[in-house]
Design a protein around this motif. Structure first.
Motif, PDB file in Angstrom:
ATOM      1  N   UNK A 177       0.848  -1.190   0.000  1.00 33.10           N
ATOM      2  CA  UNK A 177       0.000   0.000   0.000  1.00 33.10           C
ATOM      3  C   UNK A 177       0.880   1.235   0.000  1.00 33.10           C
ATOM      4  N   UNK A 178       0.632   2.147  -0.924  1.00 36.37           N
ATOM      5  CA  UNK A 178       1.453   3.349  -1.030  1.00 36.37           C
ATOM      6  C   UNK A 178       0.604   4.602  -0.822  1.00 36.37           C
ATOM      7  N   UNK A 179       1.184   5.557  -0.113  1.00 43.21           N
ATOM      8  CA  UNK A 179       0.559   6.855   0.104  1.00 43.21           C
ATOM      9  C   UNK A 179       1.563   7.927  -0.284  1.00 43.21           C
ATOM     10  N   UNK A 180       1.158   8.838  -1.144  1.00 38.64           N
ATOM     11  CA  UNK A 180       2.005   9.967  -1.513  1.00 38.64           C
ATOM     12  C   UNK A 180       1.488  11.203  -0.794  1.00 38.64           C
ATOM     13  N   UNK A 181       2.385  11.877  -0.077  1.00 33.79           N
ATOM     14  CA  UNK A 181       2.043  13.118   0.628  1.00 33.79           C
ATOM     15  C   UNK A 181       2.710  14.288  -0.081  1.00 33.79           C
ATOM     16  N   UNK A 182       1.910  15.294  -0.392  1.00 31.89           N
ATOM     17  CA  UNK A 182       2.403  16.468  -1.116  1.00 31.89           C
ATOM     18  C   UNK A 182       2.193  17.690  -0.233  1.00 31.89           C
ATOM     19  N   UNK A 183       3.268  18.278   0.245  1.00 30.81           N
ATOM     20  CA  UNK A 183       3.165  19.468   1.086  1.00 30.81           C
ATOM     21  C   UNK A 183       3.258  20.761   0.288  1.00 30.81           C
ATOM     22  N   UNK A 184       4.005  20.742  -0.816  1.00 33.13           N
ATOM     23  CA  UNK A 184       4.213  21.988  -1.573  1.00 33.13           C
ATOM     24  C   UNK A 184       3.763  21.881  -3.025  1.00 33.13           C
ATOM     25  N   UNK A 185       4.350  20.945  -3.764  1.00 33.68           N
ATOM     26  CA  UNK A 185       4.013  20.875  -5.191  1.00 33.68           C
ATOM     27  C   UNK A 185       4.245  19.474  -5.741  1.00 33.68           C
ATOM     28  N   UNK A 186       3.295  19.022  -6.561  1.00 32.75           N
ATOM     29  CA  UNK A 186       3.463  17.819  -7.376  1.00 32.75           C
ATOM     30  C   UNK A 186       2.739  18.107  -8.682  1.00 32.75           C
ATOM     31  N   UNK A 187       3.472  18.685  -9.610  1.00 32.26           N
ATOM     32  CA  UNK A 187       2.877  19.128 -10.868  1.00 32.26           C
ATOM     33  C   UNK A 187       3.597  18.485 -12.038  1.00 32.26           C
ATOM     34  N   UNK A 188       2.887  18.324 -13.147  1.00 36.35           N
ATOM     35  CA  UNK A 188       3.443  17.741 -14.360  1.00 36.35           C
ATOM     36  C   UNK A 188       4.061  16.376 -14.043  1.00 36.35           C
ATOM     37  N   UNK A 189       5.375  16.219 -14.239  1.00 34.78           N
ATOM     38  CA  UNK A 189       6.011  14.940 -13.923  1.00 34.78           C
ATOM     39  C   UNK A 189       5.878  14.566 -12.468  1.00 34.78           C
ATOM     40  N   UNK A 190       5.801  15.575 -11.580  1.00 39.33           N
ATOM     41  CA  UNK A 190       5.574  15.305 -10.160  1.00 39.33           C
ATOM     42  C   UNK A 190       4.230  14.651  -9.931  1.00 39.33           C
ATOM     43  N   UNK A 191       3.200  15.110 -10.663  1.00 39.32           N
ATOM     44  CA  UNK A 191       1.886  14.478 -10.515  1.00 39.32           C
ATOM     45  C   UNK A 191       1.870  13.104 -11.186  1.00 39.32           C
ATOM     46  N   UNK A 192       2.652  12.933 -12.244  1.00 45.69           N
ATOM     47  CA  UNK A 192       2.757  11.606 -12.853  1.00 45.69           C
ATOM     48  C   UNK A 192       3.215  10.586 -11.815  1.00 45.69           C
ATOM     49  N   UNK A 193       4.151  10.994 -10.954  1.00 42.60           N
ATOM     50  CA  UNK A 193       4.593  10.123  -9.880  1.00 42.60           C
ATOM     51  C   UNK A 193       3.491   9.943  -8.837  1.00 42.60           C
ATOM     52  N   UNK A 194       2.869  11.037  -8.433  1.00 40.56           N
ATOM     53  CA  UNK A 194       1.884  10.991  -7.349  1.00 40.56           C
ATOM     54  C   UNK A 194       0.695  10.104  -7.683  1.00 40.56           C
ATOM     55  N   UNK A 195       0.263  10.133  -8.935  1.00 40.47           N
ATOM     56  CA  UNK A 195      -0.969   9.412  -9.300  1.00 40.47           C
ATOM     57  C   UNK A 195      -0.826   7.906  -9.182  1.00 40.47           C
ATOM     58  N   UNK A 196       0.398   7.387  -9.041  1.00 41.47           N
ATOM     59  CA  UNK A 196       0.597   5.939  -8.936  1.00 41.47           C
ATOM     60  C   UNK A 196       0.183   5.397  -7.573  1.00 41.47           C
ATOM     61  N   UNK A 197       0.016   6.267  -6.580  1.00 42.21           N
ATOM     62  CA  UNK A 197      -0.245   5.818  -5.208  1.00 42.21           C
ATOM     63  C   UNK A 197      -1.680   5.355  -5.024  1.00 42.21           C
ATOM     64  N   UNK A 198      -1.890   4.500  -4.021  1.00 46.89           N
ATOM     65  CA  UNK A 198      -3.248   4.105  -3.652  1.00 46.89           C
ATOM     66  C   UNK A 198      -4.006   5.275  -3.045  1.00 46.89           C
ATOM     67  N   UNK A 199      -3.257   6.147  -2.354  1.00 44.19           N
ATOM     68  CA  UNK A 199      -3.885   7.308  -1.705  1.00 44.19           C
ATOM     69  C   UNK A 199      -2.963   8.506  -1.876  1.00 44.19           C
ATOM     70  N   UNK A 200      -3.531   9.623  -2.328  1.00 47.89           N
ATOM     71  CA  UNK A 200      -2.765  10.855  -2.517  1.00 47.89           C
ATOM     72  C   UNK A 200      -3.297  11.899  -1.539  1.00 47.89           C
ATOM     73  N   UNK A 201      -2.400  12.410  -0.700  1.00 41.38           N
ATOM     74  CA  UNK A 201      -2.770  13.419   0.300  1.00 41.38           C
ATOM     75  C   UNK A 201      -2.004  14.690   0.004  1.00 41.38           C
ATOM     76  N   UNK A 202      -2.707  15.827  -0.008  1.00 40.31           N
ATOM     77  CA  UNK A 202      -2.070  17.103  -0.318  1.00 40.31           C
ATOM     78  C   UNK A 202      -2.402  18.136   0.740  1.00 40.31           C
ATOM     79  N   UNK A 203      -1.436  19.004   1.029  1.00 41.23           N
ATOM     80  CA  UNK A 203      -1.682  20.133   1.930  1.00 41.23           C
ATOM     81  C   UNK A 203      -2.676  21.084   1.253  1.00 41.23           C
TER      82      UNK A 203
END
Length: 349
Positions: free
Chosen positions: A164-190
């Motif tokens: 199980x993977x969770x990606x936490x984004x405190x500042x930015x996950x855009x473009x290629x950063x979001x490409x990485x983030x979307x792979x997670x089971x759960x994405x949490x952002x500030x």
């Protein structure tokens, strides 16, 4: 007075530039002497222990002097019981069979941390069980397609391993950063983290007309009709532009397909416009699954699981320490210079 401040600021900027050049040369020399990845050390730190230690220090310092010795004695007794239980393989209230592994990824344009990140993931996959969770604290505004494609593929390995993977984004996950983030089971952002930018951009300067004005010819020879579509020096054609745009559109479609595969509930055609959303807005658009900070989530998980931070680091050699000190000094000097210039502008107003 303001002129004096401007002069000082200008001098500091020039000094920073010189320091940056010197520091860059030093870093190149020191890096050339550093050993390869085989010398990297795997550091594992219990965030539960770290948090417990800080909590105890605060409790001791906020307790009256007369009661501090009793409190410290109670802490020692608690540690002794916990160590005894660990030695006897009997979990205590502070221990859990579930483990959480925390990884960090701070991306640049080339996603240059990917190689170390891949090795950290390999280490976690080797020891993690199906009940464990992997938390990735991600910060990236994107970059080159192949670099972030590879970084996202590393996160896919965690899914393939059944973790199980969770990606936490405190500042930015855009473009290629979001490409990485979307792979997670759960994405949490500030709440104000920058999310999205599902698009592709390319920019190619062209100085052909400048060269032509000075009677300078550039011969560009290729084998293959589309080996070069747009160039910096040569004359660009409409056919070349159309092919370049076609390639961009194809890359964009691949990006959209990848995100859709991992987050099928998203309206990808509406959201893949290159726009960005802040965390609370991204939740409404189903770009993320919840709103909150990584620190708050880690504290929540520490209440019910053993949480470990995993990172690969090069050995702390003298050359590396000097390099870090030079880098920090340049950064501080640049910030001070910018602050002085900004203050001078404020005074003139």
């Amino acid at each position: 007075m303001s002129e004096w401040v401007v002069e000082i600021g200008t001098f500091l900027v020039q000094a920073v530039i010189v320091m940056a050049l010197v520091g860059f040369i030093l870093l190149l020399i020191m890096r050339s002497k550093e050993s390869d990845n085989s010398s990297l050390k795997l550091h594992v730190e219990s965030l539960n222990d770290q948090r417990r230690s800080r909590e105890r220090r605060l409790r001791v310092h906020s307790t009256q002097h007369g009661a501090r010795k009793r409190l410290i004695k109670a802490f020692r007794k608690e540690d002794k019981a916990r160590h005894k239980a660990v030695k006897g393989d009997k979990p205590t209230q502070q221990q859990s069979s579930t483990k959480v592994w925390v990884l960090d990824f701070h991306g640049d344009l080339k996603a240059s941390q990917t190689e170390h990140f891949a090795q950290e993931i390999s280490a976690v996959i080797q020891v993690a069980s199906a009940e464990d969770e992997v938390i990735v604290r991600l910060e990236s505004a994107g970059g080159v397609v192949h670099g972030y494609g590879l970084a996202a593929a590393q996160l896919d390995r965690l899914r393939d391993a059944g973790l199980t993977t969770t990606v936490c984004i405190d500042k930015v996950a855009a473009s290629g950063g979001y490409m990485m983030a979307c792979t997670a089971h759960h994405v949490k952002a500030a709440p104000f983290a920058v999310i999205g930018s599902i698009g592709v951009v390319a920019q190619v300067p062209n100085i052909h007309r400048l060269l032509k004005r000075h009677d300078i010819d550039v011969e560009l020879l290729t084998a293959g009709k589309y080996k070069r579509t747009l160039t910096v020096l040569g004359e660009n054609t409409q056919e070349g532009r159309e092919k370049f745009i076609e390639d961009l559109e194809n890359t964009h479609q691949l990006f959209k397909d990848y995100v859709s595969q991992h987050r099928p509930a998203m309206d990808i055609d509406t959201l893949a416009t290159g726009e960005i959303w802040y965390g609370s807005e991204a939740l409404d658009q189903q770009l993320v699954d919840s709103v909150g900070t990584s620190e708050a989530y880690l504290v929540e998980r520490m209440a019910e699981a053993d949480v470990y931070q995993v990172r690969l680091e090069p050995p702390k050699t003298i050359s590396r320490k000097i390099g870090l000190a030079v880098s920090a000094g340049i950064e501080q000097a640049a910030l001070k210079a910018l602050g002085l210039i900004d203050a001078a502008g404020w005074q003139r107003r």
